[in-house]
Design a protein around this motif. Structure first.
Motif, mmCIF file in Angstrom:
data_model
loop_
_atom_site.group_PDB
_atom_site.id
_atom_site.type_symbol
_atom_site.label_atom_id
_atom_site.label_comp_id
_atom_site.label_asym_id
_atom_site.label_seq_id
_atom_site.Cartn_x
_atom_site.Cartn_y
_atom_site.Cartn_z
ATOM 1 N N PRO A 1 3.077 17.984 -7.114
ATOM 2 C CA PRO A 1 3.903 17.705 -8.294
ATOM 3 C C PRO A 1 5.343 18.187 -8.102
ATOM 4 C CG PRO A 1 1.769 18.546 -8.963
ATOM 5 C CD PRO A 1 1.842 18.707 -7.460
ATOM 6 N N THR A 2 6.265 17.423 -8.589
ATOM 7 C CA THR A 2 7.726 17.605 -8.536
ATOM 8 C C THR A 2 8.308 17.384 -7.142
ATOM 9 O OG1 THR A 2 7.889 19.999 -8.158
ATOM 10 C CG2 THR A 2 7.653 19.256 -10.466
ATOM 11 N N LEU A 3 7.486 17.333 -6.105
ATOM 12 C CA LEU A 3 7.984 17.122 -4.745
ATOM 13 C C LEU A 3 7.662 15.717 -4.242
ATOM 14 C CD1 LEU A 3 9.330 18.220 -2.194
ATOM 15 C CD2 LEU A 3 7.091 19.079 -1.498
ATOM 16 N N GLY A 4 6.419 15.275 -4.440
ATOM 17 C CA GLY A 4 5.998 13.959 -3.975
ATOM 18 C C GLY A 4 4.904 14.063 -2.931
ATOM 19 N N VAL A 5 4.811 13.048 -2.097
ATOM 20 C CA VAL A 5 3.752 12.965 -1.093
ATOM 21 C C VAL A 5 4.168 13.748 0.147
ATOM 22 C CG1 VAL A 5 2.451 11.399 0.392
ATOM 23 C CG2 VAL A 5 2.922 10.774 -1.975
ATOM 24 N N VAL B 1 0.813 -1.206 0.000
ATOM 25 C CA VAL B 1 0.000 0.000 0.000
ATOM 26 C C VAL B 1 0.851 1.261 0.000
ATOM 27 C CG1 VAL B 1 -1.706 1.291 1.317
ATOM 28 C CG2 VAL B 1 -1.926 -1.172 1.085
ATOM 29 N N LEU B 2 1.992 1.262 0.714
ATOM 30 C CA LEU B 2 2.804 2.464 0.812
ATOM 31 C C LEU B 2 3.217 3.046 -0.526
ATOM 32 C CD1 LEU B 2 5.013 1.920 3.947
ATOM 33 C CD2 LEU B 2 3.188 3.565 3.619
ATOM 34 N N PRO B 3 3.576 2.210 -1.502
ATOM 35 C CA PRO B 3 3.928 2.819 -2.783
ATOM 36 C C PRO B 3 2.769 3.577 -3.388
ATOM 37 C CG PRO B 3 4.585 0.542 -2.759
ATOM 38 C CD PRO B 3 3.784 0.788 -1.521
ATOM 39 N N LEU B 4 1.577 3.130 -3.106
ATOM 40 C CA LEU B 4 0.417 3.820 -3.631
ATOM 41 C C LEU B 4 0.230 5.137 -2.905
ATOM 42 C CD1 LEU B 4 -1.938 0.745 -3.812
ATOM 43 C CD2 LEU B 4 -0.602 1.765 -5.637
ATOM 44 N N LEU B 5 0.711 5.190 -1.635
ATOM 45 C CA LEU B 5 0.601 6.414 -0.865
ATOM 46 C C LEU B 5 1.861 7.253 -0.984
ATOM 47 C CD1 LEU B 5 -0.810 4.793 2.341
ATOM 48 C CD2 LEU B 5 -2.054 5.957 0.553
ATOM 49 N N GLY B 6 2.928 6.439 -0.845
ATOM 50 C CA GLY B 6 4.191 7.092 -0.860
ATOM 51 C C GLY B 6 4.499 7.643 -2.175
ATOM 52 N N LEU B 7 5.272 8.449 -2.502
ATOM 53 C CA LEU B 7 5.639 9.031 -3.771
ATOM 54 C C LEU B 7 4.574 9.916 -4.303
ATOM 55 C CD1 LEU B 7 7.130 5.890 -5.374
ATOM 56 C CD2 LEU B 7 8.134 7.540 -3.875
ATOM 57 N N LYS C 1 14.487 11.081 -9.211
ATOM 58 C CA LYS C 1 15.933 11.266 -9.224
ATOM 59 C C LYS C 1 16.583 10.420 -8.125
ATOM 60 C CE LYS C 1 19.501 14.754 -8.775
ATOM 61 N NZ LYS C 1 19.772 16.124 -8.362
ATOM 62 N N ALA C 2 17.588 9.650 -8.495
ATOM 63 C CA ALA C 2 18.318 8.834 -7.526
ATOM 64 C C ALA C 2 18.843 9.723 -6.403
ATOM 65 C CB ALA C 2 19.463 8.103 -8.206
ATOM 66 N N GLY C 3 18.681 9.248 -5.186
ATOM 67 C CA GLY C 3 19.139 9.987 -4.016
ATOM 68 C C GLY C 3 18.069 10.853 -3.375
ATOM 69 N N THR C 4 16.920 11.040 -4.037
ATOM 70 C CA THR C 4 15.836 11.817 -3.447
ATOM 71 C C THR C 4 15.359 11.108 -2.182
ATOM 72 O OG1 THR C 4 15.170 12.655 -5.611
ATOM 73 C CG2 THR C 4 13.534 12.791 -3.846
ATOM 74 N N ARG C 5 15.152 11.890 -1.120
ATOM 75 C CA ARG C 5 14.752 11.329 0.181
ATOM 76 C C ARG C 5 13.526 12.072 0.711
ATOM 77 N NH1 ARG C 5 19.466 8.931 2.629
ATOM 78 N NH2 ARG C 5 18.506 9.069 4.675
ATOM 79 N N TRP C 6 12.650 11.321 1.342
ATOM 80 C CA TRP C 6 11.517 11.890 2.054
ATOM 81 C C TRP C 6 11.550 11.308 3.461
ATOM 82 C CZ3 TRP C 6 11.185 9.697 -2.774
ATOM 83 C CH2 TRP C 6 10.797 10.516 -3.826
#
Length: 191
Positions: free
Chosen positions: A172-176, A14-20, A39-44
Protein backbone atom coordinates in the motif's frame (compact mmCIF):
# COMPACT_ATOMS: atom_id res chain seq x y z
CA UNK A 1 22.64 -7.70 -23.54
CA UNK A 2 19.86 -8.13 -26.14
CA UNK A 3 17.02 -5.61 -26.25
CA UNK A 4 13.91 -6.73 -24.37
CA UNK A 5 11.16 -8.28 -26.45
CA UNK A 6 8.35 -5.93 -27.36
CA UNK A 7 5.34 -6.63 -25.11
CA UNK A 8 2.33 -8.16 -26.78
CA UNK A 9 -1.14 -6.65 -26.68
CA UNK A 10 -2.23 -9.51 -24.41
CA UNK A 11 0.58 -8.67 -22.00
CA UNK A 12 -0.58 -5.07 -22.07
CA UNK A 13 -3.95 -6.25 -20.79
CA UNK A 14 -2.41 -8.29 -17.97
CA UNK A 15 0.32 -5.89 -16.78
CA UNK A 16 -2.12 -3.36 -15.37
CA UNK A 17 -3.55 -6.13 -13.28
CA UNK A 18 -0.04 -6.90 -12.08
CA UNK A 19 1.48 -3.59 -12.37
CA UNK A 20 0.43 -0.93 -9.88
CA UNK A 21 0.05 -1.28 -11.45
CA UNK A 22 -0.07 -0.61 -10.56
CA UNK A 23 -2.07 2.38 -9.10
CA UNK A 24 -5.27 3.57 -7.24
CA UNK A 25 -7.18 5.26 -4.33
CA UNK A 26 -8.65 5.42 -0.82
CA UNK A 27 -7.47 3.71 2.35
CA UNK A 28 -10.69 3.21 4.28
CA UNK A 29 -8.85 3.44 7.60
CA UNK A 30 -7.06 6.74 6.98
CA UNK A 31 -8.89 8.01 3.91
CA UNK A 32 -5.45 8.06 2.25
CA UNK A 33 -5.88 8.92 -1.42
CA UNK A 34 -2.56 7.20 -2.15
CA UNK A 35 -3.44 3.69 -0.94
CA UNK A 36 -3.12 2.81 -4.62
CA UNK A 37 -0.52 5.31 -5.88
CA UNK A 38 -1.74 7.70 -8.56
CA UNK A 39 0.38 10.83 -8.35
CA UNK A 40 1.50 12.12 -11.75
CA UNK A 41 5.20 11.51 -12.27
CA UNK A 42 5.38 8.41 -10.04
CA UNK A 43 7.80 5.90 -11.60
CA UNK A 44 8.51 2.23 -11.02
CA UNK A 45 11.54 0.60 -12.63
CA UNK A 46 11.60 -3.20 -12.74
CA UNK A 47 14.26 -5.86 -13.26
CA UNK A 48 12.75 -6.66 -16.68
CA UNK A 49 13.94 -3.26 -17.93
CA UNK A 50 10.41 -1.86 -17.91
CA UNK A 51 9.60 1.51 -16.37
CA UNK A 52 5.99 2.38 -15.57
CA UNK A 53 5.18 6.09 -15.34
CA UNK A 54 1.95 7.65 -14.07
CA UNK A 55 0.79 10.58 -16.14
CA UNK A 56 -1.46 13.51 -15.30
CA UNK A 57 -5.20 12.84 -15.25
CA UNK A 58 -6.98 13.35 -18.59
CA UNK A 59 -10.53 12.80 -19.82
CA UNK A 60 -11.36 10.20 -22.48
CA UNK A 61 -14.92 9.77 -23.65
CA UNK A 62 -16.16 11.78 -20.70
CA UNK A 63 -14.32 9.62 -18.13
CA UNK A 64 -11.44 11.00 -16.03
CA UNK A 65 -8.53 8.54 -16.30
CA UNK A 66 -4.89 8.39 -15.26
CA UNK A 67 -2.55 7.10 -17.99
CA UNK A 68 0.19 4.66 -16.99
CA UNK A 69 2.90 4.32 -19.64
CA UNK A 70 4.91 1.10 -20.00
CA UNK A 71 8.36 1.94 -21.35
CA UNK A 72 11.55 0.15 -22.30
CA UNK A 73 14.29 2.74 -22.62
CA UNK A 74 12.66 5.87 -23.99
CA UNK A 75 10.06 3.96 -26.03
CA UNK A 76 6.49 3.66 -24.76
CA UNK A 77 4.94 0.38 -25.91
CA UNK A 78 1.59 0.57 -24.17
CA UNK A 79 -0.42 2.93 -22.01
CA UNK A 80 -3.13 1.85 -19.59
CA UNK A 81 -6.00 4.21 -18.82
CA UNK A 82 -7.03 3.78 -15.18
CA UNK A 83 -10.17 5.18 -13.61
CA UNK A 84 -9.97 5.90 -9.88
CA UNK A 85 -13.53 5.86 -8.58
CA UNK A 86 -14.88 7.73 -5.54
CA UNK A 87 -15.40 4.42 -3.67
CA UNK A 88 -11.64 3.74 -3.87
CA UNK A 89 -11.76 1.09 -6.60
CA UNK A 90 -9.50 1.12 -9.67
CA UNK A 91 -10.74 0.20 -13.15
CA UNK A 92 -8.91 -0.39 -16.43
CA UNK A 93 -10.91 1.67 -18.97
CA UNK A 94 -8.71 1.09 -22.00
CA UNK A 95 -5.29 0.41 -23.45
CA UNK A 96 -3.38 2.50 -25.96
CA UNK A 97 -1.05 0.38 -28.12
CA UNK A 98 0.93 2.06 -30.87
CA UNK A 99 -1.38 5.06 -30.92
CA UNK A 100 -4.53 2.90 -31.17
CA UNK A 101 -6.91 3.18 -28.26
CA UNK A 102 -8.90 0.10 -27.27
CA UNK A 103 -11.64 1.52 -25.04
CA UNK A 104 -13.55 -0.96 -22.89
CA UNK A 105 -17.31 -0.50 -22.81
CA UNK A 106 -17.13 -2.72 -19.72
CA UNK A 107 -13.96 -1.77 -17.78
CA UNK A 108 -11.93 -4.35 -15.85
CA UNK A 109 -11.83 -4.09 -12.05
CA UNK A 110 -8.12 -3.94 -11.22
CA UNK A 111 -8.47 -3.29 -7.47
CA UNK A 112 -11.45 -3.04 -5.08
CA UNK A 113 -11.65 -0.25 -2.51
CA UNK A 114 -8.74 -0.47 -0.05
CA UNK A 115 -7.51 -1.52 2.32
CA UNK A 116 -6.84 -4.99 0.98
CA UNK A 117 -6.64 -7.94 3.36
CA UNK A 118 -6.00 -11.68 3.04
CA UNK A 119 -9.04 -13.55 1.78
CA UNK A 120 -10.47 -10.68 -0.31
CA UNK A 121 -11.57 -11.66 -3.83
CA UNK A 122 -12.78 -9.49 -6.72
CA UNK A 123 -13.66 -10.10 -10.34
CA UNK A 124 -13.40 -8.17 -13.58
CA UNK A 125 -14.84 -8.80 -17.02
CA UNK A 126 -15.07 -6.84 -20.23
CA UNK A 127 -16.41 -9.61 -22.44
CA UNK A 128 -13.06 -10.54 -24.01
CA UNK A 129 -11.09 -10.79 -20.77
CA UNK A 130 -12.14 -12.11 -17.36
CA UNK A 131 -10.15 -11.88 -14.16
CA UNK A 132 -10.48 -13.25 -10.65
CA UNK A 133 -8.06 -11.85 -8.07
CA UNK A 134 -7.56 -13.03 -4.49
CA UNK A 135 -5.34 -11.69 -1.71
CA UNK A 136 -3.70 -14.92 -0.59
CA UNK A 137 -1.59 -13.55 2.28
CA UNK A 138 1.32 -11.34 3.27
CA UNK A 139 4.85 -12.17 2.11
CA UNK A 140 8.12 -10.71 3.42
CA UNK A 141 10.28 -9.70 0.42
CA UNK A 142 13.69 -8.23 -0.18
CA UNK A 143 14.29 -6.68 -3.60
CA UNK A 144 16.81 -4.16 -4.92
CA UNK A 145 14.06 -1.60 -4.25
CA UNK A 146 13.87 -2.41 -0.52
CA UNK A 147 12.52 -4.81 2.11
CA UNK A 148 8.74 -5.15 2.36
CA UNK A 149 5.82 -7.03 3.84
CA UNK A 150 3.75 -7.26 0.67
CA UNK A 151 0.19 -8.38 0.11
CA UNK A 152 0.26 -11.37 -2.25
CA UNK A 153 -2.43 -11.21 -4.94
CA UNK A 154 -3.10 -14.14 -7.25
CA UNK A 155 -4.91 -13.23 -10.47
CA UNK A 156 -6.40 -15.75 -12.88
CA UNK A 157 -6.96 -14.21 -16.31
CA UNK A 158 -9.05 -15.84 -19.03
CA UNK A 159 -8.57 -14.41 -22.54
CA UNK A 160 -9.16 -16.02 -25.94
CA UNK A 161 -10.10 -19.27 -24.20
CA UNK A 162 -6.76 -19.52 -22.38
CA UNK A 163 -6.20 -19.22 -18.65
CA UNK A 164 -3.07 -17.73 -17.08
CA UNK A 165 -2.22 -17.19 -13.43
CA UNK A 166 -0.01 -14.38 -12.15
CA UNK A 167 1.10 -13.27 -8.70
CA UNK A 168 1.48 -9.66 -7.68
CA UNK A 169 3.17 -8.45 -4.51
CA UNK A 170 1.57 -5.13 -3.55
CA UNK A 171 2.63 -2.65 -0.86
CA UNK A 172 0.00 0.00 0.00
CA UNK A 173 1.04 3.57 -0.94
CA UNK A 174 4.05 2.21 -2.89
CA UNK A 175 2.59 -0.15 -5.51
CA UNK A 176 3.78 -3.45 -6.94
CA UNK A 177 7.22 -4.50 -5.69
CA UNK A 178 7.29 -7.89 -7.45
CA UNK A 179 5.23 -9.81 -9.93
CA UNK A 180 5.48 -13.32 -11.25
CA UNK A 181 4.18 -13.97 -14.74
CA UNK A 182 2.20 -17.04 -15.79
CA UNK A 183 5.41 -18.68 -17.06
CA UNK A 184 7.08 -18.24 -13.66
CA UNK A 185 9.26 -15.24 -14.55
CA UNK A 186 9.93 -13.11 -11.47
CA UNK A 187 10.20 -9.36 -11.95
CA UNK A 188 11.29 -7.18 -9.04
CA UNK A 189 11.09 -3.47 -8.32
CA UNK A 190 14.51 -1.86 -8.63
CA UNK A 191 13.49 1.68 -7.66
Amino acid sequence: MPAPARPTVRRALVLPLLGLLGAALLNAQALDSNYYPRKAGTRWTYSSGETQIMGAAVTHRGVPVVPVSHQYGSTTYTQDLLEFRADGSVWLRGVNVGGRLSWYAQPLNVYPPGPLSPGMTWKGSNGAVRTVSTVTGVTPLKTAGGTFNALTIQTETTAAGKISVQKTYFVPTLGVVRYETADGTRIDLLR
